[in-house]
Design a protein around this motif. Structure first.
Motif, PDB file in Angstrom:
ATOM      1  N   ALA A 123     -48.359 -22.043 -67.720  1.00 31.62           N
ATOM      2  CA  ALA A 123     -49.143 -20.857 -67.370  1.00 31.62           C
ATOM      3  C   ALA A 123     -49.776 -21.000 -65.821  1.00 31.62           C
ATOM      4  CB  ALA A 123     -50.013 -20.709 -68.382  1.00 31.62           C
ATOM      5  N   GLY A 124     -50.245 -22.312 -65.698  1.00 30.40           N
ATOM      6  CA  GLY A 124     -50.895 -22.497 -64.472  1.00 30.40           C
ATOM      7  C   GLY A 124     -51.003 -23.961 -64.280  1.00 30.40           C
ATOM      8  N   THR A 125     -51.716 -24.335 -63.348  1.00 31.94           N
ATOM      9  CA  THR A 125     -51.820 -25.673 -62.734  1.00 31.94           C
ATOM     10  C   THR A 125     -52.769 -26.613 -63.783  1.00 31.94           C
ATOM     11  OG1 THR A 125     -51.555 -25.367 -60.332  1.00 31.94           O
ATOM     12  CG2 THR A 125     -52.970 -27.227 -60.925  1.00 31.94           C
ATOM     13  N   SER A 126     -53.666 -25.933 -64.509  1.00 33.42           N
ATOM     14  CA  SER A 126     -54.301 -26.526 -65.764  1.00 33.42           C
ATOM     15  C   SER A 126     -53.416 -27.399 -66.609  1.00 33.42           C
ATOM     16  CB  SER A 126     -55.286 -25.528 -66.272  1.00 33.42           C
ATOM     17  OG  SER A 126     -56.260 -24.936 -65.302  1.00 33.42           O
ATOM     18  N   MET A 127     -52.519 -26.446 -66.923  1.00 39.21           N
ATOM     19  CA  MET A 127     -51.330 -26.894 -67.917  1.00 39.21           C
ATOM     20  C   MET A 127     -50.563 -27.880 -67.299  1.00 39.21           C
ATOM     21  SD  MET A 127     -49.814 -27.163 -70.749  1.00 39.21           S
ATOM     22  CE  MET A 127     -50.104 -25.948 -72.113  1.00 39.21           C
ATOM     23  N   ALA A 165     -61.770 -32.980 -56.846  1.00 43.66           N
ATOM     24  CA  ALA A 165     -60.870 -32.571 -57.727  1.00 43.66           C
ATOM     25  C   ALA A 165     -61.442 -31.271 -58.634  1.00 43.66           C
ATOM     26  CB  ALA A 165     -60.363 -33.807 -58.653  1.00 43.66           C
ATOM     27  N   HIS A 166     -60.339 -30.696 -59.136  1.00 45.36           N
ATOM     28  CA  HIS A 166     -60.496 -29.406 -60.197  1.00 45.36           C
ATOM     29  C   HIS A 166     -61.034 -29.744 -61.284  1.00 45.36           C
ATOM     30  CE1 HIS A 166     -59.665 -25.890 -62.152  1.00 45.36           C
ATOM     31  NE2 HIS A 166     -59.873 -25.046 -61.179  1.00 45.36           N
ATOM     32  N   GLY A 167     -61.673 -29.274 -62.112  1.00 40.97           N
ATOM     33  CA  GLY A 167     -62.220 -29.681 -63.431  1.00 40.97           C
ATOM     34  C   GLY A 167     -61.047 -29.588 -64.505  1.00 40.97           C
ATOM     35  N   ALA A 220     -53.930 -31.497 -53.121  1.00 40.47           N
ATOM     36  CA  ALA A 220     -53.522 -30.847 -51.586  1.00 40.47           C
ATOM     37  C   ALA A 220     -54.308 -29.463 -51.500  1.00 40.47           C
ATOM     38  CB  ALA A 220     -52.094 -30.758 -51.584  1.00 40.47           C
ATOM     39  N   GLY A 221     -55.428 -29.268 -51.095  1.00 37.23           N
ATOM     40  CA  GLY A 221     -56.314 -28.206 -51.009  1.00 37.23           C
ATOM     41  C   GLY A 221     -57.174 -28.174 -52.058  1.00 37.23           C
ATOM     42  N   THR A 222     -58.380 -28.764 -51.710  1.00 37.04           N
ATOM     43  CA  THR A 222     -59.591 -28.835 -52.963  1.00 37.04           C
ATOM     44  C   THR A 222     -60.092 -27.604 -53.031  1.00 37.04           C
ATOM     45  OG1 THR A 222     -61.394 -29.312 -51.387  1.00 37.04           O
ATOM     46  CG2 THR A 222     -60.098 -31.188 -52.359  1.00 37.04           C
ATOM     47  N   VAL A 247     -50.029 -35.353 -57.400  1.00 33.68           N
ATOM     48  CA  VAL A 247     -50.713 -34.213 -56.566  1.00 33.68           C
ATOM     49  C   VAL A 247     -51.067 -32.964 -57.456  1.00 33.68           C
ATOM     50  CG1 VAL A 247     -50.416 -32.931 -54.494  1.00 33.68           C
ATOM     51  CG2 VAL A 247     -49.360 -35.354 -54.493  1.00 33.68           C
ATOM     52  N   ASP A 248     -52.109 -32.480 -57.262  1.00 35.30           N
ATOM     53  CA  ASP A 248     -52.721 -31.479 -57.762  1.00 35.30           C
ATOM     54  C   ASP A 248     -52.495 -30.607 -56.349  1.00 35.30           C
ATOM     55  OD1 ASP A 248     -54.017 -28.845 -58.153  1.00 35.30           O
ATOM     56  OD2 ASP A 248     -55.828 -29.832 -59.356  1.00 35.30           O
ATOM     57  N   GLY A 249     -51.694 -29.678 -56.247  1.00 33.81           N
ATOM     58  CA  GLY A 249     -51.262 -28.928 -55.271  1.00 33.81           C
ATOM     59  C   GLY A 249     -51.585 -27.362 -55.684  1.00 33.81           C
ATOM     60  N   ALA A 250     -52.387 -27.074 -56.464  1.00 34.95           N
ATOM     61  CA  ALA A 250     -52.446 -25.705 -57.314  1.00 34.95           C
ATOM     62  C   ALA A 250     -52.254 -24.910 -56.168  1.00 34.95           C
ATOM     63  CB  ALA A 250     -53.642 -25.532 -57.858  1.00 34.95           C
ATOM     64  N   TYR A 251     -53.101 -24.693 -55.080  1.00 34.36           N
ATOM     65  CA  TYR A 251     -52.867 -23.593 -54.330  1.00 34.36           C
ATOM     66  C   TYR A 251     -52.121 -24.105 -52.853  1.00 34.36           C
ATOM     67  CZ  TYR A 251     -56.571 -24.234 -51.193  1.00 34.36           C
ATOM     68  OH  TYR A 251     -57.938 -24.677 -50.428  1.00 34.36           O
ATOM     69  N   PHE A 276     -48.517 -27.097 -59.263  1.00 33.20           N
ATOM     70  CA  PHE A 276     -48.719 -25.935 -58.030  1.00 33.20           C
ATOM     71  C   PHE A 276     -48.659 -24.662 -58.997  1.00 33.20           C
ATOM     72  CE2 PHE A 276     -44.684 -24.306 -56.607  1.00 33.20           C
ATOM     73  CZ  PHE A 276     -44.019 -25.123 -57.095  1.00 33.20           C
ATOM     74  N   ASP A 277     -49.036 -23.695 -58.105  1.00 35.61           N
ATOM     75  CA  ASP A 277     -49.201 -22.374 -58.711  1.00 35.61           C
ATOM     76  C   ASP A 277     -48.122 -21.392 -57.801  1.00 35.61           C
ATOM     77  OD1 ASP A 277     -50.656 -22.708 -61.084  1.00 35.61           O
ATOM     78  OD2 ASP A 277     -52.424 -22.553 -59.940  1.00 35.61           O
ATOM     79  N   PHE A 278     -47.520 -20.695 -58.240  1.00 32.93           N
ATOM     80  CA  PHE A 278     -46.754 -19.665 -57.469  1.00 32.93           C
ATOM     81  C   PHE A 278     -47.653 -18.414 -57.414  1.00 32.93           C
ATOM     82  CE2 PHE A 278     -42.675 -21.895 -58.480  1.00 32.93           C
ATOM     83  CZ  PHE A 278     -42.060 -21.874 -57.237  1.00 32.93           C
ATOM     84  N   HIS A 279     -48.646 -18.265 -58.521  1.00 31.71           N
ATOM     85  CA  HIS A 279     -49.320 -16.949 -58.365  1.00 31.71           C
ATOM     86  C   HIS A 279     -50.708 -17.126 -57.410  1.00 31.71           C
ATOM     87  CE1 HIS A 279     -51.313 -19.374 -62.191  1.00 31.71           C
ATOM     88  NE2 HIS A 279     -52.183 -19.723 -61.180  1.00 31.71           N
ATOM     89  N   LYS A 280     -50.920 -18.250 -56.711  1.00 33.12           N
ATOM     90  CA  LYS A 280     -51.853 -18.128 -55.490  1.00 33.12           C
ATOM     91  C   LYS A 280     -51.253 -17.861 -54.243  1.00 33.12           C
ATOM     92  CE  LYS A 280     -54.979 -21.090 -58.324  1.00 33.12           C
ATOM     93  NZ  LYS A 280     -55.714 -22.390 -58.428  1.00 33.12           N
ATOM     94  N   TRP A 281     -51.127 -18.926 -53.478  1.00 31.68           N
ATOM     95  CA  TRP A 281     -50.618 -18.650 -52.008  1.00 31.68           C
ATOM     96  C   TRP A 281     -48.991 -18.116 -52.062  1.00 31.68           C
ATOM     97  CZ3 TRP A 281     -52.166 -23.126 -48.261  1.00 31.68           C
ATOM     98  CH2 TRP A 281     -53.161 -22.709 -47.514  1.00 31.68           C
TER      99      TRP A 281
END
Ligand SMILES: *Cc1c(COP(=O)(O)O)cnc(C)c1O
Length: 462
Positions: A123-127, A165-167, A220-222, A247-251, A276-281
């Motif tokens: 679903a997203g970087t959280s998962m 870091a993200h929560g 990578a990208g806080t 690496v949390d490179g969500a966006y 990472f997420d394709f749904h961001k950048w």
């Protein structure tokens, strides 16, 4: 329906970014279970009147809050095809699974990972971060941990990340049963990167205390300011200490597509896993998160389980093992890969990279506008596409919070807020490919205007 939604996207600039939801509209979504059928046209009408105008507006070029992607018509149409096909990507021998494997291959290539690396859509970087913690746990404790549980270990597993870091990293510690208290939150330097000396001291202290350091999550990208940890240095420390490097490179990770920014992610190719997420950048419509793991065998051994009804064959529909469901907790899975595959095929990697570069350019443009506007001040260095600033005034935190609400309610632009060094900042994250310098100008203009209006009563008092 297609005409309506394409018109929506074509004319989105004529709409407010967001508008407050009238109570009667909200009330329409508090109804009892409908027993009788309704006409499709009537329900569609309700969508156009009561749903579409009251979305958060992240497709709008004036949307600058949080980190939300803008989506594209190409992704939307692919999503329609995926829904019609109704493929279940849990597994079995079907080309939809090969489409996902194709994207996995592209992702390996992008990050310089070996062919033996594994990956799946989530679903997203959280998962994705949770999956990374679970695979790293298996690496540290062996596959037996899946039966015995983490409590059976003689030494408690300890993870490290930064205050930036993200929560969801701490949530991953919680959900994995390792516990939030086993996450060391390392301070950042003046560039908002993890302080590596503090990290090394923390690892040494934990070892001395008889604990078991196992995991470093760099970013990578806080989410606050867009900082990139020194990934090469973190990789080196992780290697020396025998820790998993995630690496949390969500966006931010997809900045690998942008030749001018990619060098700043140096070291990401050394990671054990990347979320990472394709749904961001990446501009793919929600949702399209991704986890990439260097050691595909370990990834498989963290999740795969034998079940009679999921029996594999070498021929027939049950061929093609391992299946995507063997790499994560989801068995039924949608066709997220299709909208991602379409987006990459239709636009090409170069164009997607250009979008990323140009959003960073817009952030630097906003930085210059702020510097040239005496009423405004910058609150953090601009590293990527995120700008934190505020309107200069008395009672500065409350006033800036009010300004952000006024901006959102105006429908002109929609930034969000964050806290920088204990103070509230107007936070602008430019993610949408539709955003232009005109939108930045509108943001600066409206911020100054609302700031002046709101500061007026105070001035009269003093
Ligand atoms: C957005 C974000 C997340 C969470 O990702 P989701 O896709 O919303 O689950 C995690 N880390 C960072 C740095 C983010 O920007």
């Amino acid at each position: 329906m297609l005409d309506d939604i394409l018109d929506y996207l074509e004319h989105i600039r004529e709409r407010p970014v967001w508008q407050p939801i009238p109570p009667d509209v909200r009330g329409l979504f508090r109804q009892a279970l409908p027993q009788e059928p309704s006409d499709l046209a009537t329900v569609h009408e309700m969508f156009m009147r009561d749903i579409l105008p009251f979305a958060v507006g992240n497709a709008h070029p004036g949307f600058m809050g949080w980190v939300h992607g803008g989506g594209t018509p190409v992704g939307m149409l692919a999503e329609m095809l995926a829904a019609g096909l109704n493929a279940n990507l849990g597994g079995r021998d079907q080309i939809p699974v090969e489409v996902e494997r194709q994207v996995v291959q592209w992702v390996r290539e992008l990050f310089g990972f070996p062919d033996t690396a594994s990956g799946i859509f989530v679903a997203g970087t959280s998962m994705a971060n949770l999956i990374a913690v679970l695979v790293a746990r298996t690496a540290a404790m062996g596959v037996a941990v899946r039966h015995q549980g983490v409590a059976a270990g003689s030494k408690r597993l300890i993870a490290y990340t930064s205050t930036g870091a993200h929560g969801c990293i701490s949530q991953a510690m919680d959900l994995s049963g390792l516990g939030i208290d086993a996450l060391r939150v390392i301070p950042v330097n003046d560039r908002y990167q993890m302080d590596v000396e503090a990290l090394q001291r923390a690892i040494a202290a934990d070892r001395n205390a008889g604990l078991n350091p196992f995991f470093i999550a760099g970013t990578a990208g806080t989410v606050d300011v867009g900082a990139i940890d020194d990934l090469a240095l973190l990789a080196e420390i992780a290697h020396q200490e025998g820790l998993w490097f995630h690496v949390d490179g969500a966006y931010g990770a997809l900045a690998m597509l942008a030749p001018d920014i990619a060098p700043r992610l140096a070291g990401i190719e050394l990671a054990d896993s990347i979320a990472f997420d394709f749904h961001k950048w990446g501009q793919v419509p929600y949702d399209a998160g991704f986890i990439l793991v260097r050691d595909g065998v370990l990834h498989l051994s963290t999740f795969a389980s034998p079940a009679a009804y999921l029996r594999r064959e070498t021929r027939g529909m049950a061929a093609g093992s391992p299946w995507p469901c063997d790499f994560g907790p989801d068995l039924s899975r949608g066709f997220r890969a299709l909208k991602t595959w379409f987006t990459i095929k239709v636009y090409g990697a170069e164009k997607l990279g250009q979008v990323i570069s140009s959003t960073c350019e817009l952030a630097r443009y906003l930085e210059r506008c702020i510097e040239a506007t005496p009423q405004l001040e910058l609150l953090a260095p601009v590293s990527l596409n995120i700008v934190c600033f505020r309107y200069r005034c008395e009672d500065v935190d409350r006033m800036n919070a009010d300004i952000v609400v006024a901006l959102q309610e105006s429908g002109i632009v929609a930034p969000s807020t964050t806290i920088i060094n204990g103070h509230l900042a107007i936070r602008v994250a430019i993610v949408n490919h539709r955003t232009s310098s005109n939108d930045i100008d509108a943001l600066v203009r409206a911020t100054v205007e609302f700031g002046e209006i709101k500061a007026m009563p105070n001035r009269r008092k003093s």
